[in-house]
Design an enzyme around this catalytic site. Structure first.
Site, PDB file in Angstrom:
ATOM      1  N   LYS A 181       0.821  -1.217   0.000  1.00  0.00           N
ATOM      2  CA  LYS A 181       0.000   0.000   0.000  1.00  0.00           C
ATOM      3  C   LYS A 181       0.863   1.279   0.000  1.00  0.00           C
ATOM      4  O   LYS A 181       2.066   1.222   0.217  1.00  0.00           O
ATOM      5  CB  LYS A 181      -0.932  -0.015   1.218  1.00  0.00           C
ATOM      6  CG  LYS A 181      -1.945  -1.160   1.171  1.00  0.00           C
ATOM      7  CD  LYS A 181      -2.833  -1.080  -0.047  1.00  0.00           C
ATOM      8  CE  LYS A 181      -3.934  -2.111  -0.081  1.00  0.00           C
ATOM      9  NZ  LYS A 181      -3.490  -3.494  -0.292  1.00  0.00           N
TER      10      LYS A 181
HETATM   11  C1  LIG Z   1      -9.804  -2.351  -1.901  1.00  0.00           C
HETATM   12  C2  LIG Z   1      -9.236  -3.163  -0.782  1.00  0.00           C
HETATM   13  N1  LIG Z   1     -10.006  -3.408   0.301  1.00  0.00           N
HETATM   14  C3  LIG Z   1      -9.535  -4.093   1.352  1.00  0.00           C
HETATM   15  C4  LIG Z   1      -8.252  -4.602   1.380  1.00  0.00           C
HETATM   16  C5  LIG Z   1      -7.814  -5.416   2.547  1.00  0.00           C
HETATM   17  O1  LIG Z   1      -6.696  -4.905   3.210  1.00  0.00           O
HETATM   18  P1  LIG Z   1      -5.681  -5.893   3.974  1.00  0.00           P
HETATM   19  O2  LIG Z   1      -4.946  -6.665   2.929  1.00  0.00           O
HETATM   20  O3  LIG Z   1      -4.797  -4.972   4.758  1.00  0.00           O
HETATM   21  O4  LIG Z   1      -6.507  -6.776   4.840  1.00  0.00           O
HETATM   22  C6  LIG Z   1      -7.403  -4.349   0.296  1.00  0.00           C
HETATM   23  C7  LIG Z   1      -6.019  -4.815   0.328  1.00  0.00           C
HETATM   24  O5  LIG Z   1      -5.415  -5.325  -0.514  1.00  0.00           O
HETATM   25  C8  LIG Z   1      -7.913  -3.630  -0.816  1.00  0.00           C
HETATM   26  O6  LIG Z   1      -7.139  -3.393  -1.879  1.00  0.00           O
END
Ligand SMILES: Cc1ncc(COP(=O)(O)O)c(C=O)c1O
Length: 228
Positions: A181
């Site tokens: 990210k």
């Molecule tokens: C649009 C979106 N929502 C939610 C997530 C979930 O985040 P995490 O991977 O930190 O759980 C991601 C992560 O890749 C994402 O790109």
């Protein structure tokens, strides 16, 4: 190979992580969490920030804090990372999908209204690949049908819509700090909101609904780790 999203770890990061290890503040408390929550929330134009273990847990926590539960429906885009839909399912609610807009790849606003039923409680727009959704019509529909708006801003730290940062445009916003990210903590996430009520609820659920004075690590005289 060309890396798409390589984390940048500098001297500062090493310094701060070492400081956590040396002081024994390695989990959920300590000065860095509070500082990060406050500064990140402010950056998003919000009063409250509640850090989590991931973007997925941020979404789950946000939905739970808004009272989304079994029997409810949440409208979200079909084109997103699966964690968005999973978070809805974790609450027992049903994800209702709308297709992507050809230009922006965010949810197609024109499809939202026909998906609204008596069970619809919330709309969950995703600012996909850092591109802000067209929030004005979404917020207008939300007002018309008394729906809550949760922004999945996992991929959109710092993105702006009409001069305002995403995450702070709806009732509650969610971010991911996974290694790929824009800002990373390795794993991690954040809920941001301007609502004291939602923030309190989110803090409570995050801490397993223990009473405020319980289950918090306290600083003791012996807590300093002597390792260097
Ligand atoms: C649009 C979106 N929502 C939610 C997530 C979930 O985040 P995490 O991977 O930190 O759980 C991601 C992560 O890749 C994402 O790109």
């Amino acid at each position: 190979m060309i890396p798409v999203c390589e984390p940048v770890i500098g001297k500062r990061e090493l310094e701060y992580v070492s400081s956590c290890l040396k002081t024994n503040w390695i989990s959920s408390q300590g000065k860095y969490i509070k500082e990060f929550e406050e500064k990140f929330a402010k950056y998003c134009g919000c009063r409250y920030g509640i850090s989590t273990t991931s973007g997925t847990t941020a979404l789950h926590l946000a939905l739970a804090s808004l009272g989304i539960e079994k029997g409810d429906e949440v409208i979200l885009p079909a084109f997103t990372m699966i964690a968005t839909a999973f978070a809805v399912i974790y609450t027992g609610a049903t994800p209702v999908l709308v297709d992507a807009d050809k230009e922006t790849w965010c949810m197609d606003i024109s499809q939202i209204e026909k998906k609204i039923t008596k069970r619809t409680k919330a709309v969950l727009p995703v600012h996909i690949y850092g591109h802000p959704c067209n929030m004005e019509p979404i917020l207008k529909l939300a007002r018309k049908y008394k729906l809550l708006v949760i922004e999945d801003s996992a991929e959109a730290h710092g993105a702006e819509y009409k001069g305002k940062k995403v995450g702070g445009l709806g009732d509650i916003g969610c971010f991911s700090f996974y290694a790929n990210k824009i800002i990373t903590t390795g794993e991690g996430g954040m809920v941001v909101t301007n609502s004291e009520e939602y923030a309190e609820k989110a803090r409570s659920i995050r801490n397993l609904c223990f009473k405020k004075e319980r289950r918090f690590y306290k600083k003791s005289k012996n807590s300093v780790n002597k390792r260097t």
